[in-house]
Enzyme design. Structure first.
Site, PDB file in Angstrom:
ATOM      1  N   ASP A  16      -5.609  -7.648   6.775  1.00  0.00           N
ATOM      2  CA  ASP A  16      -6.923  -7.514   7.403  1.00  0.00           C
ATOM      3  C   ASP A  16      -7.977  -7.440   6.296  1.00  0.00           C
ATOM      4  O   ASP A  16      -7.666  -7.576   5.110  1.00  0.00           O
ATOM      5  CB  ASP A  16      -6.988  -6.280   8.316  1.00  0.00           C
ATOM      6  CG  ASP A  16      -6.629  -4.984   7.597  1.00  0.00           C
ATOM      7  OD1 ASP A  16      -6.602  -4.977   6.346  1.00  0.00           O
ATOM      8  OD2 ASP A  16      -6.370  -3.973   8.274  1.00  0.00           O
ATOM      9  N   HIS A  66      -4.055 -12.061  13.846  1.00  0.00           N
ATOM     10  CA  HIS A  66      -2.676 -11.624  14.002  1.00  0.00           C
ATOM     11  C   HIS A  66      -2.283 -11.708  15.469  1.00  0.00           C
ATOM     12  O   HIS A  66      -3.115 -11.879  16.346  1.00  0.00           O
ATOM     13  CB  HIS A  66      -2.502 -10.178  13.531  1.00  0.00           C
ATOM     14  CG  HIS A  66      -3.245  -9.857  12.284  1.00  0.00           C
ATOM     15  ND1 HIS A  66      -2.886 -10.373  11.071  1.00  0.00           N
ATOM     16  CD2 HIS A  66      -4.352  -9.103  12.063  1.00  0.00           C
ATOM     17  CE1 HIS A  66      -3.734  -9.938  10.143  1.00  0.00           C
ATOM     18  NE2 HIS A  66      -4.632  -9.181  10.726  1.00  0.00           N
ATOM     19  N   ASP A  82      -2.087  -5.000   3.453  1.00  0.00           N
ATOM     20  CA  ASP A  82      -2.180  -5.283   4.892  1.00  0.00           C
ATOM     21  C   ASP A  82      -3.001  -6.539   5.190  1.00  0.00           C
ATOM     22  O   ASP A  82      -3.965  -6.851   4.470  1.00  0.00           O
ATOM     23  CB  ASP A  82      -2.796  -4.081   5.617  1.00  0.00           C
ATOM     24  CG  ASP A  82      -1.797  -2.947   5.801  1.00  0.00           C
ATOM     25  OD1 ASP A  82      -0.604  -3.175   5.546  1.00  0.00           O
ATOM     26  OD2 ASP A  82      -2.211  -1.844   6.198  1.00  0.00           O
ATOM     27  N   TYR A  88       1.898  -5.912  13.212  1.00  0.00           N
ATOM     28  CA  TYR A  88       0.731  -5.231  12.648  1.00  0.00           C
ATOM     29  C   TYR A  88      -0.136  -4.643  13.755  1.00  0.00           C
ATOM     30  O   TYR A  88      -0.439  -5.304  14.760  1.00  0.00           O
ATOM     31  CB  TYR A  88      -0.086  -6.205  11.796  1.00  0.00           C
ATOM     32  CG  TYR A  88      -1.124  -5.511  10.956  1.00  0.00           C
ATOM     33  CD1 TYR A  88      -0.765  -4.487  10.086  1.00  0.00           C
ATOM     34  CD2 TYR A  88      -2.461  -5.876  11.030  1.00  0.00           C
ATOM     35  CE1 TYR A  88      -1.711  -3.835   9.313  1.00  0.00           C
ATOM     36  CE2 TYR A  88      -3.419  -5.241  10.252  1.00  0.00           C
ATOM     37  CZ  TYR A  88      -3.031  -4.223   9.397  1.00  0.00           C
ATOM     38  OH  TYR A  88      -3.985  -3.584   8.633  1.00  0.00           O
ATOM     39  N   GLU A 134      -9.707  -4.971   5.053  1.00  0.00           N
ATOM     40  CA  GLU A 134      -9.521  -3.888   4.082  1.00  0.00           C
ATOM     41  C   GLU A 134      -8.348  -4.193   3.158  1.00  0.00           C
ATOM     42  O   GLU A 134      -8.416  -3.961   1.953  1.00  0.00           O
ATOM     43  CB  GLU A 134      -9.313  -2.561   4.805  1.00  0.00           C
ATOM     44  CG  GLU A 134      -9.349  -1.367   3.878  1.00  0.00           C
ATOM     45  CD  GLU A 134      -9.487  -0.051   4.611  1.00  0.00           C
ATOM     46  OE1 GLU A 134      -9.749   0.960   3.947  1.00  0.00           O
ATOM     47  OE2 GLU A 134      -9.341  -0.041   5.854  1.00  0.00           O
ATOM     48  N   ARG A 165      -3.289  -3.366  13.729  1.00  0.00           N
ATOM     49  CA  ARG A 165      -4.753  -3.494  13.767  1.00  0.00           C
ATOM     50  C   ARG A 165      -5.086  -4.939  14.128  1.00  0.00           C
ATOM     51  O   ARG A 165      -5.124  -5.814  13.269  1.00  0.00           O
ATOM     52  CB  ARG A 165      -5.375  -3.102  12.424  1.00  0.00           C
ATOM     53  CG  ARG A 165      -5.224  -1.619  12.110  1.00  0.00           C
ATOM     54  CD  ARG A 165      -6.011  -1.209  10.876  1.00  0.00           C
ATOM     55  NE  ARG A 165      -5.853   0.205  10.606  1.00  0.00           N
ATOM     56  CZ  ARG A 165      -4.942   0.720   9.787  1.00  0.00           C
ATOM     57  NH1 ARG A 165      -4.111  -0.087   9.149  1.00  0.00           N
ATOM     58  NH2 ARG A 165      -4.860   2.018   9.595  1.00  0.00           N
ATOM     59  N   GLU A 176       0.790  -1.234   0.000  1.00  0.00           N
ATOM     60  CA  GLU A 176       0.000   0.000   0.000  1.00  0.00           C
ATOM     61  C   GLU A 176       0.818   1.278   0.000  1.00  0.00           C
ATOM     62  O   GLU A 176       0.452   2.256  -0.636  1.00  0.00           O
ATOM     63  CB  GLU A 176      -0.935   0.041   1.230  1.00  0.00           C
ATOM     64  CG  GLU A 176      -2.135  -0.832   1.118  1.00  0.00           C
ATOM     65  CD  GLU A 176      -2.153  -1.882   2.200  1.00  0.00           C
ATOM     66  OE1 GLU A 176      -3.206  -2.136   2.749  1.00  0.00           O
ATOM     67  OE2 GLU A 176      -1.087  -2.449   2.492  1.00  0.00           O
TER      68      GLU A 176
END
Length: 696
Positions: A83, A345, A81, A299, A85, A301, A8
């Site tokens: 997750d 995670h 990432d 990570y 999203e 989140r 990203e």
């Protein structure tokens, strides 16, 4: 053979490139490459809620460049990432680049280190369409609520308002707390605080009135307190019972997203948006002197408390070498995640335990260092030995009345040598250290003081306590808390006062309207259930189109009914009224909201189109001409101060003048905010300054 890896952000790309070497080209998509058009609904409700995605405006060239790079590459890896999203971004990239969804081209990195990147590249998989569909369902759900409700609120309350599925409930939680505060009726109660001195000693210790031998007594008024004081006046105090014990205190678990935001708010004063921005930088990689770009944390989140065995082994070794065996538990400490945690995670931890904060301080910004230090210390402390405290509790009798004293001394500091978790509402309570006490010991009464108290209403929410509440209710996901709080404050539903969050009139009126007309949207349990439904989509047990179908039917009927029943209703906010009368037609002037902010206009619009600018006077005369100093903003939003008589008077300052003269030269003093706020004189050759209390 050329291999393309798409992530990203450029920072993440730079760090990963270092570990992958020259055989790989690593580029950034700069976040989402496709999305719903922000200027229209972009969802075809009649065709099973089909989303109409398009290249995000301004990213057309980037999209073309990615297509060309992919065409020249033998293989493309999607490394966004780990997750929902991130999975959706990879799915959009696969569509853009015409990649086979059955291909194992999706890789994820829990930590951006040499080991983390290698492990990720060694385990490519297919794009998880259940994750993608859960994210699509959330995106479309929020789009339906926002784009259908926002025009209704704008029409009924104020132009330009917006509604959101999660933000509505967040505002309601704050409004409900304010209602409880207003409805609260304080009750009087009294305490009696005493100080006793053991015979043969000079050191007094505190104790508090408890009751009598039959049990606890609530002192309801001053007369009752005085009667007790009269009854024990000049009477002998004696230690009736002493109980010694030990208390073992365990360390707090490692951070997850919500607890990191809470602790950063309490300890560092960071707003959640700031915390997540800095955490993202630490995860993606920062330039460390002598090492290059390094990802310092895992990570950020996550709602899982799981820790890898490698990390636990590294922590154990570090603790033993730095503090010794007595600070090292016999076995690794594991923590249990919440029942509805995703567990995708690990918890948030440093990627390299031996990378102590002090070693990297010069390579980090101030914010990065503070947050990294917090994460590092929390993780190391969670694997250290317990703190052991020797406790003492004593009952002190005066006639038939009992006073209680309690205290502790630290026998072994354990993890507290490094880190202690903060608490909401008050500083950590500190019990006093008690002198040696024995049963039947006689005591001298040094002080006996009655104190009046009143019960207190529930405290207003802070960012930390609101995040905690959202997590406990099951509202939103770890990645949404910062954005939700930022939205409700920036759009005027909630304001910050010191560290607390207070609903504005707009927040209260819109909440009341939502409760009356859209009870499900404003219902905490319904919103929490929707989060669980989205989790079920992610697990592959609930079809995402069906979720939207189940929601939309009732929502659409409710909206149509509200529009019909309120077609002639316009809610007037008190904060939009003014005391001004239109000089052109005599009607009251009201506050309006336009593209460039607030302004005052005639309530008789469109018959009368009189408009007046809002002038923000700060109540200080101009140092040059005695006109009014007013606060203004630059085009970029930076505040400055100038004279209302501009352009006849050219006074201007980045610093706010105050109604106080310099004691040295008589010039006007100015206010400078920051870590060390102060008042200062900027007259040439003066240099006077003095400290002032720091503003929250």
């Amino acid at each position: 053979m050329s291999k393309l890896v798409i992530v990203e952000s450029p920072a993440k790309a730079k760090t990963i490139k270092k570990y992958l070497g020259s055989d790989y080209e690593v580029v950034a998509s700069m976040g989402h490459i496709r999305d719903l058009n922000p200027n229209r609904l972009s969802v075809d409700i009649k065709k099973k809620f089909a989303p109409k995605y398009e290249i995000i405006k301004g990213k057309e060239k980037l999209a073309d460049d990615l297509v060309k790079l992919a065409g020249k590459s033998d293989y493309v890896y999607l490394a966004t990432d780990p997750d929902r999203e991130g999975e959706a971004i990879s799915w959009h990239l696969a569509y853009l680049l015409d990649l086979d969804l059955d291909s194992t081209n999706r890789v994820t990195f829990n930590e951006i280190t040499k080991t983390g990147v290698k492990n990720g590249m060694d385990a490519p998989r297919k794009i998880d369409l259940d994750l993608v569909n859960a994210q699509q369902a959330r995106r479309i759900l929020d789009r339906l609520v926002g784009y259908k409700l926002s025009p209704f609120l704008s029409q009924k309350i104020r132009k330009g308002l917006s509604a959101g599925r999660v933000q509505t409930v967040a505002v309601k939680i704050i409004v409900d707390r304010e209602r409880k505060i207003r409805a609260f009726k304080p009750e009087e109660y009294w305490s009696i605080d005493a100080k006793f001195i053991p015979k043969g000693s000079r050191k007094a210790f505190p104790a508090s009135f408890y009751g009598n031998r039959e049990g606890k007594i609530k002192i309801e008024n001053g007369q009752q307190a005085q009667e007790i004081l009269d009854a024990i006046e000049n009477e002998q105090a004696v230690v009736e019972n002493v109980k010694h014990g030990k208390r073992h205190k365990k360390p707090a678990p490692p951070f997850i997203t919500s607890t990191l935001q809470q602790e950063a708010s309490r300890k560092l004063g960071f707003q959640s948006k700031r915390t997540m921005k800095v955490a993202q930088e630490l995860y993606e990689g920062v330039e460390i002197e002598g090492l290059g770009s390094v990802g310092l944390i895992t990570y950020m989140r996550t709602d899982s408390l799981r820790l890898s065995e490698d990390a636990l082994d590294a922590a154990e070794k570090f603790i033993r070498e730095k503090w010794g065996d007595k600070y090292t538990p016999k076995e690794h400490r594991h923590f249990k995640s919440r029942a509805n945690a995703q567990d995708g995670h690990e918890a948030i931890r440093p990627t390299m335990v031996d990378m102590e904060p002090s070693k990297v301080k010069t390579s980090l910004t101030n914010d990065q260092f503070k947050l990294y230090k917090l994460i590092w210390e929390r993780f190391i402390a969670c694997q250290m030995a317990e703190c052991v405290q020797k406790t003492t509790q004593a009952d002190i009798a005066i006639k038939d009345y009992i006073f209680k004293a309690s205290g502790y001394v630290v026998e072994f500091d354990g993890y507290t040598i490094l880190y202690v978790e903060s608490k909401d509402g008050a500083d950590d309570e500190k019990e006093s250290e008690l002198p040696p006490l024995e049963k039947d010991m006689l005591l001298k009464v040094k002080e006996m003081k009655p104190n009046q108290h009143f019960t207190q209403p529930p405290a207003r929410y802070t960012e930390a306590s609101l995040i905690k509440a959202l997590e406990e209710y099951g509202i939103g996901r770890p990645s949404t808390y910062a954005a939700t709080i930022s939205t409700i404050t920036s759009r005027g539903y909630v304001k910050r006062e010191s560290k607390t969050l207070i609903p504005t009139e707009l927040g209260e009126v819109s909440t009341k309207l939502m409760e009356e007309r859209f009870p499900k949207i404003a219902n905490v349990k319904f919103t929490a259930q929707m989060e669980q439904n989205l989790d079920t989509v992610e697990d592959g047990k609930y079809e995402w189109v069906q979720l939207l179908t189940d929601f939309y039917g009732d929502f659409d009927k409710t909206l149509k009914k509200a529009k019909e029943e309120m077609k002639d209703v316009k809610i007037q906010l008190e904060e939009d009224k003014t005391d001004l009368i239109c000089e052109k037609c005599g009607k009251p002037m009201v506050v309006k909201y336009g593209r460039f902010g607030r302004f005052i206009a005639c309530s008789g619009y469109p018959d009368c189109k009189n408009i007046v600018k809002i002038v923000n006077k700060i109540g200080v005369p101009c140092p040059k001409c005695s006109g009014d100093v007013i606060a203004r903003k630059t085009k970029r939003g930076r505040e400055f101060f100038g004279c209302s008589n501009y352009p006849d008077c050219d006074f201007v300052s980045w610093y706010e003048p105050i109604n106080e003269k310099c004691p040295q030269c008589g010039a006007v003093l100015f206010k400078k905010k920051g870590k060390k706020p102060k008042f200062f004189c900027n007259a040439e050759g003066c240099g006077f300054e003095k400290e002032m209390p720091e503003e929250e």
